[in-house]
Motif scaffolding. Structure first.
Motif, PDB file in Angstrom:
ATOM      1  N   CYS A   1       0.831  -1.203   0.000  1.00  0.00           N
ATOM      2  CA  CYS A   1       0.000   0.000   0.000  1.00  0.00           C
ATOM      3  C   CYS A   1       0.865   1.253   0.000  1.00  0.00           C
ATOM      4  CB  CYS A   1      -0.934  -0.009   1.197  1.00  0.00           C
ATOM      5  SG  CYS A   1      -0.060   0.055   2.752  1.00  0.00           S
ATOM      6  N   MET A   2       0.263   2.346  -0.419  1.00  0.00           N
ATOM      7  CA  MET A   2       0.950   3.628  -0.443  1.00  0.00           C
ATOM      8  C   MET A   2       0.866   4.325   0.915  1.00  0.00           C
ATOM      9  SD  MET A   2       2.295   4.004  -3.391  1.00  0.00           S
ATOM     10  CE  MET A   2       2.610   5.754  -3.527  1.00  0.00           C
ATOM     11  N   SER A   3      -0.143   4.037   1.692  1.00  0.00           N
ATOM     12  CA  SER A   3      -0.324   4.694   2.995  1.00  0.00           C
ATOM     13  C   SER A   3      -0.181   3.646   4.105  1.00  0.00           C
ATOM     14  CB  SER A   3      -1.677   5.384   3.066  1.00  0.00           C
ATOM     15  OG  SER A   3      -2.705   4.467   2.750  1.00  0.00           O
ATOM     16  N   LEU A   4       1.053   3.279   4.369  1.00  0.00           N
ATOM     17  CA  LEU A   4       1.334   2.206   5.318  1.00  0.00           C
ATOM     18  C   LEU A   4       0.822   2.534   6.717  1.00  0.00           C
ATOM     19  CD1 LEU A   4       2.641  -0.533   5.846  1.00  0.00           C
ATOM     20  CD2 LEU A   4       4.793   0.668   6.262  1.00  0.00           C
ATOM     21  N   SER A   5       0.975   3.775   7.150  1.00  0.00           N
ATOM     22  CA  SER A   5       0.543   4.125   8.504  1.00  0.00           C
ATOM     23  C   SER A   5      -0.963   3.931   8.676  1.00  0.00           C
ATOM     24  CB  SER A   5       0.926   5.563   8.847  1.00  0.00           C
ATOM     25  OG  SER A   5       0.269   6.465   7.979  1.00  0.00           O
ATOM     26  N   GLN A   6      -1.733   4.194   7.619  1.00  0.00           N
ATOM     27  CA  GLN A   6      -3.186   3.986   7.685  1.00  0.00           C
ATOM     28  C   GLN A   6      -3.517   2.504   7.816  1.00  0.00           C
ATOM     29  OE1 GLN A   6      -5.561   6.424   7.775  1.00  0.00           O
ATOM     30  NE2 GLN A   6      -3.804   7.777   7.983  1.00  0.00           N
ATOM     31  N   ARG A   7      -2.839   1.663   7.029  1.00  0.00           N
ATOM     32  CA  ARG A   7      -3.089   0.221   7.093  1.00  0.00           C
ATOM     33  C   ARG A   7      -2.659  -0.339   8.444  1.00  0.00           C
ATOM     34  NH1 ARG A   7      -4.615   2.265   3.081  1.00  0.00           N
ATOM     35  NH2 ARG A   7      -6.253   2.629   4.570  1.00  0.00           N
ATOM     36  N   VAL A   8      -1.553   0.154   8.990  1.00  0.00           N
ATOM     37  CA  VAL A   8      -1.099  -0.300  10.304  1.00  0.00           C
ATOM     38  C   VAL A   8      -2.146   0.043  11.353  1.00  0.00           C
ATOM     39  CG1 VAL A   8       0.606   0.144  12.122  1.00  0.00           C
ATOM     40  CG2 VAL A   8       1.355  -0.309   9.791  1.00  0.00           C
ATOM     41  N   GLY A   9      -2.713   1.238  11.283  1.00  0.00           N
ATOM     42  CA  GLY A   9      -3.770   1.634  12.207  1.00  0.00           C
ATOM     43  C   GLY A   9      -4.977   0.722  12.115  1.00  0.00           C
ATOM     44  N   GLU A  10      -5.362   0.372  10.884  1.00  0.00           N
ATOM     45  CA  GLU A  10      -6.489  -0.549  10.690  1.00  0.00           C
ATOM     46  C   GLU A  10      -6.195  -1.907  11.311  1.00  0.00           C
ATOM     47  OE1 GLU A  10      -7.403  -0.925   6.566  1.00  0.00           O
ATOM     48  OE2 GLU A  10      -7.995   1.179   6.364  1.00  0.00           O
ATOM     49  N   LEU A  11      -4.980  -2.414  11.065  1.00  0.00           N
ATOM     50  CA  LEU A  11      -4.603  -3.718  11.603  1.00  0.00           C
ATOM     51  C   LEU A  11      -4.591  -3.700  13.131  1.00  0.00           C
ATOM     52  CD1 LEU A  11      -1.758  -4.570   9.083  1.00  0.00           C
ATOM     53  CD2 LEU A  11      -3.945  -5.759   9.281  1.00  0.00           C
ATOM     54  N   GLU A  12      -4.092  -2.606  13.716  1.00  0.00           N
ATOM     55  CA  GLU A  12      -4.068  -2.504  15.174  1.00  0.00           C
ATOM     56  C   GLU A  12      -5.477  -2.457  15.751  1.00  0.00           C
ATOM     57  OE1 GLU A  12       0.165  -0.339  16.137  1.00  0.00           O
ATOM     58  OE2 GLU A  12      -1.535   0.941  15.582  1.00  0.00           O
ATOM     59  N   ARG A  13      -6.389  -1.761  15.078  1.00  0.00           N
ATOM     60  CA  ARG A  13      -7.773  -1.724  15.554  1.00  0.00           C
ATOM     61  C   ARG A  13      -8.421  -3.104  15.486  1.00  0.00           C
ATOM     62  NH1 ARG A  13      -7.308   3.273  13.224  1.00  0.00           N
ATOM     63  NH2 ARG A  13      -8.092   2.653  11.179  1.00  0.00           N
ATOM     64  N   GLU A  14      -7.946  -3.955  14.569  1.00  0.00           N
ATOM     65  CA  GLU A  14      -8.466  -5.323  14.462  1.00  0.00           C
ATOM     66  C   GLU A  14      -7.787  -6.266  15.440  1.00  0.00           C
ATOM     67  OE1 GLU A  14      -8.103  -6.553  10.399  1.00  0.00           O
ATOM     68  OE2 GLU A  14      -9.458  -4.991   9.677  1.00  0.00           O
ATOM     69  N   GLY A  15      -6.796  -5.762  16.194  1.00  0.00           N
ATOM     70  CA  GLY A  15      -6.159  -6.585  17.208  1.00  0.00           C
ATOM     71  C   GLY A  15      -4.736  -7.010  16.928  1.00  0.00           C
ATOM     72  N   ALA A  16      -4.170  -6.625  15.800  1.00  0.00           N
ATOM     73  CA  ALA A  16      -2.785  -6.991  15.482  1.00  0.00           C
ATOM     74  C   ALA A  16      -1.827  -6.228  16.385  1.00  0.00           C
ATOM     75  CB  ALA A  16      -2.473  -6.680  14.028  1.00  0.00           C
TER      76      ALA A  16
END
Length: 72
Positions: free
Chosen positions: A29-44
């Motif tokens: 992805c181009m916006s890694l920080s956004q995807r990391v935030g999504e993953l953390e909200r899912e419990g990663a």
């Protein structure tokens, strides 16, 4: 079966420290920080650290962590 950008990003994070540029160049992805935030909200559990590039810039790097009793 074709992988999604999020799946490629998760693979990169599991391999080791990944910056936004690493993700973009690997077809993630181009916006890694956004995807990391999504993953953390899912419990990663994802670690973050600042790294210095060869050009002198400071960027954030991310890495997937295996859940433990300390990180869960």
């Amino acid at each position: 079966m074709k992988q999604t950008k999020l799946q490629r990003t998760v693979q990169l994070l599991r391999k080791g420290w990944t910056t936004a540029l690493d993700s973009a160049l690997a077809g993630g992805c181009m916006s890694l920080s956004q995807r990391v935030g999504e993953l953390e909200r899912e419990g990663a559990c994802i670690a973050r650290k600042w790294v210095d590039t060869k050009g002198g810039a400071r960027v954030m790097a991310y890495r997937w962590l295996k859940p433990t009793e300390w990180t869960a």
